[in-house]
Design an enzyme around this catalytic site. Sequence first.
Site, PDB file in Angstrom:
ATOM      1  CE  LYS A 106      21.838  61.253 -29.054  1.00 59.76           C
ATOM      2  NZ  LYS A 106      21.046  61.386 -27.852  1.00 59.76           N
ATOM      3  CD  GLU A 127      34.445  51.998 -26.438  1.00 62.26           C
ATOM      4  OE1 GLU A 127      34.125  53.077 -26.991  1.00 62.26           O
ATOM      5  OE2 GLU A 127      34.562  51.868 -25.203  1.00 62.26           O
ATOM      6  N   GLY A 165      20.601  57.347 -26.143  1.00 64.02           N
ATOM      7  CA  GLY A 165      21.153  56.085 -26.655  1.00 64.02           C
ATOM      8  C   GLY A 165      20.433  54.864 -26.098  1.00 64.02           C
ATOM      9  NE  ARG A 166      20.057  56.164 -19.862  1.00 59.66           N
ATOM     10  CZ  ARG A 166      20.828  57.235 -20.004  1.00 59.66           C
ATOM     11  NH1 ARG A 166      21.872  57.207 -20.839  1.00 59.66           N
ATOM     12  NH2 ARG A 166      20.613  58.337 -19.306  1.00 59.66           N
ATOM     13  CD  GLU A 201      24.608  55.095 -20.199  1.00 58.34           C
ATOM     14  OE1 GLU A 201      25.817  54.812 -20.318  1.00 58.34           O
ATOM     15  OE2 GLU A 201      23.831  55.105 -21.165  1.00 58.34           O
ATOM     16  CG  HIS A 240      20.234  24.467 -11.537  1.00 57.44           C
ATOM     17  ND1 HIS A 240      19.989  23.346 -10.779  1.00 57.44           N
ATOM     18  CD2 HIS A 240      19.107  24.701 -12.251  1.00 57.44           C
ATOM     19  CE1 HIS A 240      18.766  22.895 -11.049  1.00 57.44           C
ATOM     20  NE2 HIS A 240      18.210  23.713 -11.934  1.00 57.44           N
ATOM     21  CE  LYS A 253      32.166  57.545 -23.305  1.00 58.96           C
ATOM     22  NZ  LYS A 253      31.086  58.220 -23.989  1.00 58.96           N
TER      23      LYS A 253
END
Length: 597
Positions: free
Chosen positions: A256, A262, A317-318, A403, A434, A561
């Site tokens: 965005k 990253e 973003g999400r 978030e 399991h 950050k």
Amino acid sequence: MAAKKSSTAKTSPKRSSSSKKTVSRKTSKTTAAKASGATNPHPAPVLPAWHVAPDSTKAWKRLEKLAKKGASMDLRQSFAKDRARGRKFAFEALGMHLDYSKNLIDGEILDALFALASECGVAKHAKAMFAGNHINVTEDRAVLHVALRAPKGATIKVDGHNVVPDVHEVLERMERFATSVRSGSWRGHTGKRIRTVVNIGIGGSDLGPVMAYEALKDFTERGIECRYISNIDGEDFYEKTRDLNPEETLFVVSSKTFTTIETMTNAQSARAWALAKLKDPAAVAKHFVAVSTNAAEVSKFGIDTANMFGFWDWVGGRYSMDSAIGLSTMVAIGPENFRELLAGFHDMDEHFRTAPPKKNLPYLLALIGIWNRDFLGCETVAVLPYCQYLHRLSAYFQQLEMESNGKRVQLDGTPCRWQTSPVIWGEPGTNGQHAFYQMIHQGTSPVPCDLIAFAKPLHEIGGGDAKSPSHHDILLANIFAQGEALAFGKTPAEVRAEGTPEWLVPHRTFPGNRPTNTLLCEKLSPRMLGRIIALYEHKVFVQGSIWRVNSFDQWGVELGKVLAKRIIPELVGAAPKPSHDGSTQGLIARYRAWRAR
Ligand code: F6P
């Protein structure tokens, strides 16, 4: 996105001065950059009177009193007393059947929960969102992911500008591009077809696309593989590219902001990796496209903005997997299926917008979640899809919910006196059975579960006659059995009746009364996936409204950050003067020492 610049991409709608706001401010001329910076942020919002603190409502006080009854409720008795309970506390819409009867609720509790939503002005808040008001008050932005899936003729205005035509313009560009990659008319620099699309992005620019790619694998063009690089860890880059041929690889750099360290680091490495073989910088145009709101940074990176697909600052973003961030999804499943996915989102938007709360899936899920979290004290929620295709769904919901609602202050900055987002986690069934279900059945902390499944499989394996069950029958038997076991458990008397020695009885007893929702959908499809995702988006909205937090900012990710940026040069340059606490300093020293060996 907090603390990141937003710029106006070619496709961004212009803002007009006729700004419609949920909140009033002294000035409307506030840029996102200012909003995110430490200096000169926009003025504090004046919240509408209906945006009340939940604990100031009558319903909250009623619910506090009812909590005792809920905590001691016995589901065996409740079901025995009311034979219609299973039907009464279930609701079906859009090919989705939500059974919420195995929660510690009754009619009185539900009434109080609906009253809470009403007193907290959830419907008014939703109306403000759909109207394009700036309900993201800390960033002074509209919240309009619903516009991303609005049909072509619709009108949704942001600051006086109808954004729906902009959305469709980008969609059409995406379609032309996706079709050219799928058909092979888009060629790499050396004339070869694209065989692998690698999406580089993180958080909302990764989790949605990966989840959708995995969920809709069966609808993908199998001749083109999509891969997803997100982590700054070079191992991710290495593993995802080691066997690829740059001539046949297309990178979609999705961010965005186009400033996320990253993504930008991975994109630079991808550029170097591709050019090491392709040699010619002109190859970038054929092997890199960008998805962003930040045209300036995209061209700085060297990607022609003609190869950029834009979206807007009113898409979080999400909440962006159905924007251009879904470009890799569209290449994979094709434009038609992508339109179906959008139609599914829109189906749920309309359901949420128009159905009365008692017949409204997002309200139901949200209110039960609030009951479990705030009144029964449950700290986590497990999302357990009984569908291997949905194996990334819990990770996606983790960001969506945590978030969005993992906040400790109200919209006005005062502390929340109630609990907000639970921890969201989970894995697909039956694998989880399991691994960690032991704790869900017999641990000391109750974990409400959302059990999700589809009635019809995409691939029927085995079975074939009435006597032999297929894989899918066994799978579904398991999801129903888990809900039953969690709700009704096994009493000591039942354990004894099996001849269990007395000392083993407590170990083999299941307490039951462990809350579950079962969401049984007809069949997995792009449309159904859109409905499921929008269901949870709006669930998060309802909860955030009641908790009175801003579900659309994420200031909590910023500090780490900033500190990482400060530490980077201390790891690679000359030994720094100690400037951290003793622990951090010691870790940096140890790292440097081992790296130097
Ligand atoms: O750091 C958190 C975050 O801002 C998320 O909210 C977002 O989805 C992710 O980073 C990626 O951001 P971008 O798309 O700007 O690279």
